[in-house]
Design a protein around this motif. Sequence first.
Motif, PDB file in Angstrom:
ATOM      1  N   TYR A 147       0.871  -1.179   0.000  1.00  0.00           N
ATOM      2  CA  TYR A 147       0.000   0.000   0.000  1.00  0.00           C
ATOM      3  C   TYR A 147       0.909   1.230   0.000  1.00  0.00           C
ATOM      4  N   GLU A 148       1.210   1.721  -1.231  1.00  0.00           N
ATOM      5  CA  GLU A 148       2.182   2.816  -1.372  1.00  0.00           C
ATOM      6  C   GLU A 148       1.738   4.065  -0.607  1.00  0.00           C
ATOM      7  N   ARG A 149       0.456   4.389  -0.712  1.00  0.00           N
ATOM      8  CA  ARG A 149      -0.048   5.576  -0.020  1.00  0.00           C
ATOM      9  C   ARG A 149       0.169   5.442   1.496  1.00  0.00           C
ATOM     10  N   GLY A 150      -0.150   4.269   1.998  1.00  0.00           N
ATOM     11  CA  GLY A 150       0.004   4.028   3.437  1.00  0.00           C
ATOM     12  C   GLY A 150       1.459   4.073   3.870  1.00  0.00           C
ATOM     13  N   GLN A 151       2.356   3.601   3.000  1.00  0.00           N
ATOM     14  CA  GLN A 151       3.787   3.638   3.343  1.00  0.00           C
ATOM     15  C   GLN A 151       4.301   5.076   3.322  1.00  0.00           C
ATOM     16  N   ALA A 152       3.723   5.908   2.453  1.00  0.00           N
ATOM     17  CA  ALA A 152       4.155   7.311   2.372  1.00  0.00           C
ATOM     18  C   ALA A 152       3.694   8.111   3.586  1.00  0.00           C
ATOM     19  N   MET A 153       2.630   7.659   4.228  1.00  0.00           N
ATOM     20  CA  MET A 153       2.127   8.428   5.385  1.00  0.00           C
ATOM     21  C   MET A 153       2.168   7.588   6.662  1.00  0.00           C
ATOM     22  N   TRP A 154       3.069   6.576   6.654  1.00  0.00           N
ATOM     23  CA  TRP A 154       3.135   5.710   7.836  1.00  0.00           C
ATOM     24  C   TRP A 154       3.549   6.521   9.060  1.00  0.00           C
ATOM     25  N   LEU A 155       2.902   6.226  10.177  1.00  0.00           N
ATOM     26  CA  LEU A 155       3.308   6.756  11.482  1.00  0.00           C
ATOM     27  C   LEU A 155       3.491   5.558  12.400  1.00  0.00           C
ATOM     28  N   SER A 156       4.719   5.357  12.851  1.00  0.00           N
ATOM     29  CA  SER A 156       4.980   4.232  13.756  1.00  0.00           C
ATOM     30  C   SER A 156       4.421   4.565  15.141  1.00  0.00           C
ATOM     31  N   TYR A 157       4.262   3.541  15.936  1.00  0.00           N
ATOM     32  CA  TYR A 157       3.740   3.752  17.294  1.00  0.00           C
ATOM     33  C   TYR A 157       4.658   4.675  18.102  1.00  0.00           C
ATOM     34  N   ARG A 158       5.991   4.441  17.989  1.00  0.00           N
ATOM     35  CA  ARG A 158       6.859   5.272  18.843  1.00  0.00           C
ATOM     36  C   ARG A 158       6.912   6.715  18.344  1.00  0.00           C
ATOM     37  N   ASP A 159       6.865   6.911  17.021  1.00  0.00           N
ATOM     38  CA  ASP A 159       6.842   8.297  16.529  1.00  0.00           C
ATOM     39  C   ASP A 159       5.520   8.979  16.869  1.00  0.00           C
ATOM     40  N   TYR A 194      10.070  17.812  16.808  1.00  0.00           N
ATOM     41  CA  TYR A 194       9.805  16.413  16.441  1.00  0.00           C
ATOM     42  C   TYR A 194      11.048  15.792  15.812  1.00  0.00           C
ATOM     43  N   ASP A 195      11.421  14.612  16.280  1.00  0.00           N
ATOM     44  CA  ASP A 195      12.620  13.930  15.795  1.00  0.00           C
ATOM     45  C   ASP A 195      12.270  12.449  15.571  1.00  0.00           C
ATOM     46  N   PRO A 196      11.577  12.171  14.445  1.00  0.00           N
ATOM     47  CA  PRO A 196      11.082  10.805  14.238  1.00  0.00           C
ATOM     48  C   PRO A 196      12.203   9.797  14.042  1.00  0.00           C
ATOM     49  N   GLN A 197      11.962   8.572  14.493  1.00  0.00           N
ATOM     50  CA  GLN A 197      12.978   7.506  14.429  1.00  0.00           C
ATOM     51  C   GLN A 197      12.730   6.526  13.301  1.00  0.00           C
ATOM     52  N   ASP A 198      11.512   6.460  12.811  1.00  0.00           N
ATOM     53  CA  ASP A 198      11.160   5.381  11.883  1.00  0.00           C
ATOM     54  C   ASP A 198      10.978   5.872  10.455  1.00  0.00           C
ATOM     55  N   ASN A 199      11.028   4.900   9.518  1.00  0.00           N
ATOM     56  CA  ASN A 199      11.001   5.182   8.084  1.00  0.00           C
ATOM     57  C   ASN A 199      10.449   3.922   7.420  1.00  0.00           C
ATOM     58  N   SER A 200       9.394   4.071   6.664  1.00  0.00           N
ATOM     59  CA  SER A 200       8.796   2.868   6.054  1.00  0.00           C
ATOM     60  C   SER A 200       9.761   2.176   5.091  1.00  0.00           C
TER      61      SER A 200
END
Length: 257
Positions: free
Chosen positions: A185-197, A237-243
Amino acid sequence: MDDPVLLTGAGGAVGAAILEGLEDAYEWKLMFHSPPAEEPDHEYLVGDVSSEGDVAAAMDGVGAVIHLAGDPRPEAPWDSVLENNIDGTQKMYEAAVDEGVEKFVFASSNHAVGSFETDERTPEMYRPDDQYRLDGTELPRPGNLYGVSKATGEVLGRYYHDQYDLSVCNIRIGNLTRGHPPIDYERGQAMWLSYRDCAHIHDCALQADYEYEIVYGISDNDRKYYSIERAKDVLGYDPQDNSAHFDGDERVAEPEP
Ligand SMILES: NC(=O)C1=CN([C@@H]2O[C@H](COP(=O)(O)OP(=O)(O)OC[C@H]3O[C@@H](n4cnc5c(N)ncnc54)[C@H](O)[C@@H]3O)[C@@H](O)[C@H]2O)C=CC1
Ligand SMILES: O=C1O[C@H](COP(=O)(O)O)[C@@H](O)[C@H](O)[C@H]1O
């Protein structure tokens, strides 16, 4: 933030991400829609955000609010978003002003701007080499009535900030999924928000100083069409994750130190 923080929608997915990451960081007051299966470790109540009495009881004694409660379905019908999302949010703001709350963090959504995803721009805008970005300064452009309700929530915040000086942060949340980004799901991967972020951006919104903000709540994905620069600049904001660090449900790269 020394005073308790009210978390509405505490029994939902975003509430779980916030509580898992920030359980001990705040004195929480949790609002559930129906009695929780397990006794929470925090003060809580059961109520409906479209009830003035329930909202007044929830707001009593708190210094800040994270307002998540509402109908989260992109396909939700008007009657539901009118009652749960629009009327519920207005009642929350009114009660926050009565209580003298300092900060109000509102769960807005990617669907407030869904109609920017035109046939001409998609699917290219979901891909890492595409430079198209929304940055939060654009006008809302909802693609469904749920998105209309989220855009309305942002405007309610504008009104309560301008008239009553409440600090308001609207987080246009992308697609929260636990453990790994959406698969195929490309759209979902582009706007993914991980739990920790997700926990981290809400922590930032409770800590930072601001007037009225609209920021995008996504992880630092290589694929993105939402800028996270405003969230970085204003909230820290300093996000840690990346799809891009995932192949399906498997992590194949670690965040940079
Ligand atoms: N999960 C996601 O990826 C995204 C979520 N959001 C927003 O974040 C918020 C939370 O979403 P989720 O946790 O995913 O949804 P969820 O459905 O898991 O949680 C929402 C919670 O709000 C409660 N609720 C609904 N109507 C209520 C009412 N009238 N009074 C009191 N409580 C009520 C529900 O019982 C539920 O526990 C929603 O406002 C949603 O629109 C925005 C963008 C993306
Ligand atoms: O606002 C929301 O957005 C997410 C992502 O949207 P989707 O259309 O790609 O699924 C959605 O999953 C969530 O339910 C909704 O509240």
